[in-house]
Design an enzyme around this catalytic site. Structure first.
Site, PDB file in Angstrom:
ATOM      1  N   HIS A 126      48.404  86.736   9.990  1.00  0.00           N
ATOM      2  CA  HIS A 126      49.588  87.569   9.710  1.00  0.00           C
ATOM      3  C   HIS A 126      49.944  87.606   8.226  1.00  0.00           C
ATOM      4  CE1 HIS A 126      50.333  88.311  13.878  1.00  0.00           C
ATOM      5  NE2 HIS A 126      50.593  87.052  14.180  1.00  0.00           N
ATOM      6  N   ASP A 163      43.091  87.293  18.725  1.00  0.00           N
ATOM      7  CA  ASP A 163      44.442  86.758  18.931  1.00  0.00           C
ATOM      8  C   ASP A 163      45.285  87.830  19.646  1.00  0.00           C
ATOM      9  OD1 ASP A 163      46.331  84.437  17.534  1.00  0.00           O
ATOM     10  OD2 ASP A 163      47.424  86.310  17.878  1.00  0.00           O
ATOM     11  N   HIS A 165      48.141  88.738  19.041  1.00  0.00           N
ATOM     12  CA  HIS A 165      48.933  89.504  18.069  1.00  0.00           C
ATOM     13  C   HIS A 165      47.995  90.245  17.109  1.00  0.00           C
ATOM     14  CE1 HIS A 165      51.465  86.008  19.295  1.00  0.00           C
ATOM     15  NE2 HIS A 165      52.379  86.965  19.399  1.00  0.00           N
ATOM     16  N   ASP A 244      46.055  82.900  22.330  1.00  0.00           N
ATOM     17  CA  ASP A 244      47.352  83.184  22.945  1.00  0.00           C
ATOM     18  C   ASP A 244      47.336  84.409  23.860  1.00  0.00           C
ATOM     19  OD1 ASP A 244      46.927  84.650  20.657  1.00  0.00           O
ATOM     20  OD2 ASP A 244      48.812  84.085  19.669  1.00  0.00           O
TER      21      ASP A 244
HETATM   22 ZN   LIG Z   1      48.983  85.109  17.973  1.00  0.00          ZN
END
Ligand SMILES: [Zn+2]
Length: 305
Positions: A126, A163, A165, A244
């Site tokens: 991120h 991931d 995200h 995740d």
């Molecule tokens: Zn994540």
């Protein structure tokens, strides 16, 4: 095949507020699972060295690195964003996390191991060019990929991000570098809501609705990633390995099982063998249910080995 596992005990000293899901327990859970399953015996263990400032500057501007260093507290916590704090050990942990990826890349590039997995934290995908967010300070995988591109014979690389995200930071950093293919699968609509609409031939987004299960996930990955890899023909593959998207993860709503991460490992190893002599560097990103994280990493590493 030989697989390196690169980590450093000081990555466990970085700790945010009590109860924060991105906790030192995550690395301990991985180590415990790999020890109990015996898999650790089959890995080449290495201790990370911290990244240098010059290495961090491969993707982050000097002012940004200074701003993060200025947040370094002597005690307590300083916040880089509402989700992302530094304690007195965080800066070193972040340098070790990045350094591990560079070390892994060097080991794989030199042929001393076939592939490598970095069990490090804080995570990185991120972290944008000049913004820390989402538990991330420096973009570990982007720095490793940028470093690889400076080595002779490495003209093109791919970053595969599974991931749950979106890898907004990696997309931000590489959106104008066509030699880097970035493929990211993610729950959508969902955090981080940034750089999801970048439309470039080298950016391949795979948004997945909440409730997506293993078979649907596998279908989407084969549909989007395999042709992109075929077009790009990377000289090295980097993997933002977040766990995740597991059905037991408390932060998200995809429904992958342990075995789906083994399947991902096999797909990536297969692509590595096809395009780049099996040169693969994987880096831990998310994964917040400790038991599921340990089991999923085990499945993934079994495929790498
Ligand atoms: Zn994540």
């Amino acid at each position: 095949m030989t697989t390196a596992l690169i980590t450093h005990p000081d990555c466990e000293l970085h700790q945010m507020a009590p109860g924060h899901p991105e906790s030192p327990e995550r690395l301990r859970a991985i180590r415990r699972q790999l020890t109990e399953s015996g898999l650790i015996e089959r890995l080449e263990l290495a201790i990370a060295e911290p990244a240098t400032r010059e290495q961090l500057q491969l993707v982050h501007p000097a002012q940004y690195i200074d701003a993060i260093a200025d947040l370094h507290p002597l005690h307590g916590l300083n916040y880089a964003d509402p989700d992302t704090a530094l304690n007195p050990h965080s800066l070193r942990a972040a340098q070790l996390a990045t350094g591990a990826v560079i070390q892994a890349t060097g080991l794989v590039f030199d042929g001393r191991v076939d592939n490598a997995f970095c069990a490090v934290r804080p995570p990185g995908h991120h972290a944008e060019h000049d913004a820390a967010m989402g538990f991330c300070l420096f973009n570990n995988i982007a720095i490793g990929a940028a470093w690889a591109l400076e080595q002779p014979g490495i003209e093109r690389v791919a970053v595969l991000d599974f991931d749950v995200h979106h890898g907004n930071g990696t997309v931000d950093i590489f959106k104008d570098r066509p030699e880097v293919l970035v493929c990211s699968s993610f729950q959508y609509p969902f955090y981080p809501f940034r750089f999801q609409d970048v439309d470039r031939p080298n950016i391949v987004n795979t948004p997945l609705p909440a409730g997506t299960d293993g078979p649907a996930f596998r279908q989407a990955i084969e549909r989007d990633w395999l042709p992109a890899l075929q077009r790009h023909r990377p000289d090295m593959i980097f993997v933002s390995a977040g766990f995740d998207a597991h059905r037991d993860d408390p932060l998200a709503e995809l429904l992958l099982e342990d075995e789906d991460f083994g399947w991902l490992g096999e797909l990536i190893v297969d692509a590595g063998q096809r395009y780049c002599g099996g040169r693969i560097v994987s880096v831990l990103e998310g994964g917040y249910n400790l038991a599921a994280l340990g089991r999923s990493v085990e499945q993934y590493l079994k495929a790498l080995i």
